[in-house]
Design an enzyme around this catalytic site. Sequence first.
Site, PDB file in Angstrom:
ATOM      1  N   LYS A  14       0.835  -1.205   0.000  1.00 31.85           N
ATOM      2  CA  LYS A  14       0.000   0.000   0.000  1.00 31.85           C
ATOM      3  C   LYS A  14       0.872   1.259   0.000  1.00 31.85           C
ATOM      4  O   LYS A  14       1.945   1.277   0.615  1.00 31.85           O
ATOM      5  CB  LYS A  14      -0.861  -0.050   1.264  1.00 31.85           C
ATOM      6  CG  LYS A  14      -1.969   0.985   1.378  1.00 31.85           C
ATOM      7  CD  LYS A  14      -2.740   0.746   2.681  1.00 31.85           C
ATOM      8  CE  LYS A  14      -3.924   1.661   2.873  1.00 31.85           C
ATOM      9  NZ  LYS A  14      -4.661   1.350   4.130  1.00 31.85           N
TER      10      LYS A  14
ATOM     11  N   SER B 146      -9.731  -1.122   7.407  1.00 33.40           N
ATOM     12  CA  SER B 146      -9.050  -0.896   6.124  1.00 33.40           C
ATOM     13  C   SER B 146      -8.373  -2.098   5.494  1.00 33.40           C
ATOM     14  O   SER B 146      -8.015  -2.064   4.318  1.00 33.40           O
ATOM     15  CB  SER B 146      -8.028   0.242   6.251  1.00 33.40           C
ATOM     16  OG  SER B 146      -8.684   1.484   6.231  1.00 33.40           O
TER      17      SER B 146
ATOM     18  N   SER C 257      -9.537   1.184   3.395  1.00 33.42           N
ATOM     19  CA  SER C 257      -8.726   1.980   2.505  1.00 33.42           C
ATOM     20  C   SER C 257      -7.663   1.200   1.741  1.00 33.42           C
ATOM     21  O   SER C 257      -7.080   1.737   0.800  1.00 33.42           O
ATOM     22  CB  SER C 257      -8.059   3.110   3.296  1.00 33.42           C
ATOM     23  OG  SER C 257      -7.095   2.579   4.197  1.00 33.42           O
TER      24      SER C 257
END
Length: 547
Positions: A114, A219, A195
């Site tokens: 990420k 997330s 996310s």
Amino acid sequence: MVFGRHFSSLIALLYTSAGVLGHPACEKAPAGDCTYPSLINATSEQLQDGLNKGCFTSADLVKAYVERIHEVNSTLHMVLEINPDAIQIAQSLDKERKNGNTRGPLHGLPILVKDLIGTNDKMETAAGSHALVGAKVPEDSTVVAKLRESGAIILGKTSLSEWANFRSSDSSDGWNARGGQTYAAYIQNQTPSGSSSGSAVSADLGLALATLGTETYGSILWPSEKSNIVGIKPTTGLTSRHMAIPISERQDTIGPMARTVKDAAMVLQAIVGQDPKDNYTLASPFATGFPDYVAACKSSGLQGRRIGIPRNVVSHYGGKDNPVVSAFEATISEIEAAGATIVEDANFTAYEESIYSQMHSKMTALDFISNIADYLSGLKTNPNNIYSLNDIRHFTQHEPLEDYPDRDTFLWDLTLSVGLNNTSPEYWPMYQEVLRVGGDGGILGALTRQNLDAVILPTAVAPEIPAMVGSPVITVPLGVLPEGTPELKDRGVVYSAPGIPFGISFLGAKWSEEQLIGMAYAFEQRTLKRDQLRRIIEPNTELRDVL
Ligand SMILES: *[C@@H]1O[C@H](CO)[C@@H](O)[C@H](O)[C@H]1NC(C)=O
Ligand SMILES: *[C@@H]1O[C@H](CO)[C@@H](O)[C@H](O)[C@H]1NC(C)=O
Ligand SMILES: *[C@@H]1O[C@H](CO)[C@@H](O)[C@H](O)[C@H]1NC(C)=O
Ligand SMILES: *[C@@H]1O[C@H](CO)[C@@H](O)[C@H](O)[C@H]1NC(C)=O
Ligand SMILES: *[C@@H]1O[C@H](CO)[C@@H](O)[C@H](O)[C@H]1NC(C)=O
């Protein structure tokens, strides 16, 4: 599935460049005993087998994954950038293997991380925002350093909800200013959730062996369920957060997202560790050695376990007319059949309070002001001079690419208007309240009162209470929303519709990942739901295409 067929006719129309389904699992090489696992579901064991036999190299694997990323990225926008050094790194790991040195089960296997997780290389670490473009971390994040030591190849950076979804009240899951809107692969314009949106979609589509995500509150777990994969949200402090862009030191955690429980366990094994640079890791009980998370993957993992159901959480979420709840109810007998005892009376006693209290979100906001300033002060270069939440907000509101005011900065406005941070005297009682509601009134109380090994919940309602106390959760695929599910759409992103996957979560005490992995593995092997779902878009490139 019925809707799989229904949507696959759409695909042919909409995604002519991307392939659909139905590759053979393995194809025999013309000579020798080489098999080429299909990359949509290849496991680390299959890939290591092919690498060790010399059927293909890690450089081939990088080439195939990069091709696959390019096939789908113009539609799904799940990868922000590819590591320009990936091939070179793969070649040097190939050389090591040839010389008889393999570092372990991740040697030579590509992993995507990420955009919140710092890499001291040619790539950005920028939370999807333009504010931090060009900003350089002084060293790799600890988890990336550990992946590199274990022989993994950092293949690229995945897309996300900007700033880990801590910016707007009116954005869309999976959107960031740099990469645009991320979509998942099961229906057209599907929410990837967030996310860790791009990490989930990339793991699902076989664009790497596995990916890393981060979780403050949902997330890892929510995007994993929406992309039909396994996500492990570790205990806060099991994995170091050093040089990862933070929201809250008391809640943030970095964990693996993968297609199987075992591969997720393998990646988790590589990234756990005590780290003086993140003192939350020093609180783990594993100073003299971490558990063997891979060995925990046993089909007997549910045998003799006591598993609770927080009925008040489930009934607040929905009744039997809710397809997620009915799939959850239907799978309870599978868990019992695997040897577990179900304990119905495992309510989270302060759950109703948690729904109406704003303490949790306030506490998170006050951590963010302090923790983001700390992170920014450690950067090696910072071309836009971003040192505080005020600076981030100012930059975002004045940079046209940040889509302000169409996407607002509501969470920052609110946070700054409080005028406090996590060193303020007001913070501590707030935090104690959150610990009470999430702890004795939440997951920890339910576990101890009934002497449970874990509780289970639909993944939709699993993350919040564990976020409060930093306890671990694993989500495993469970099913898809059925025909007749009403469509829910916002900013062109479909949040609910037939064909969108969902999961079931196993929640445990702090540091209980070894037991949770055993339970999740046993459940996965019994149910094998992941392979039953159908996407509308998949990449076609396979290893044989790059050899
Ligand atoms: C892998 O995927 C292919 C194609 O979707 C399928 O035919 C095969 O059974 C899968 N293999 C495994 C081990 O899940
Ligand atoms: C994927 O698409 C997004 C949006 O167009 C873009 O920003 C990103 O650079 C692309 N990734 C790659 C690896 O080309
Ligand atoms: C961790 O370090 C910070 C500052 O470096 C300190 O304020 C905090 O008390 C430490 N926490 C623990 C659990 O040691
Ligand atoms: C647990 O919650 C359910 C659903 O709200 C409720 O019916 C039940 O009475 C509760 N059990 C206890 C012991 O509070
Ligand atoms: C936190 O609040 C204290 C006291 O008001 C202040 O001195 C400090 O600068 C603040 N820190 C941040 C990062 O805003």
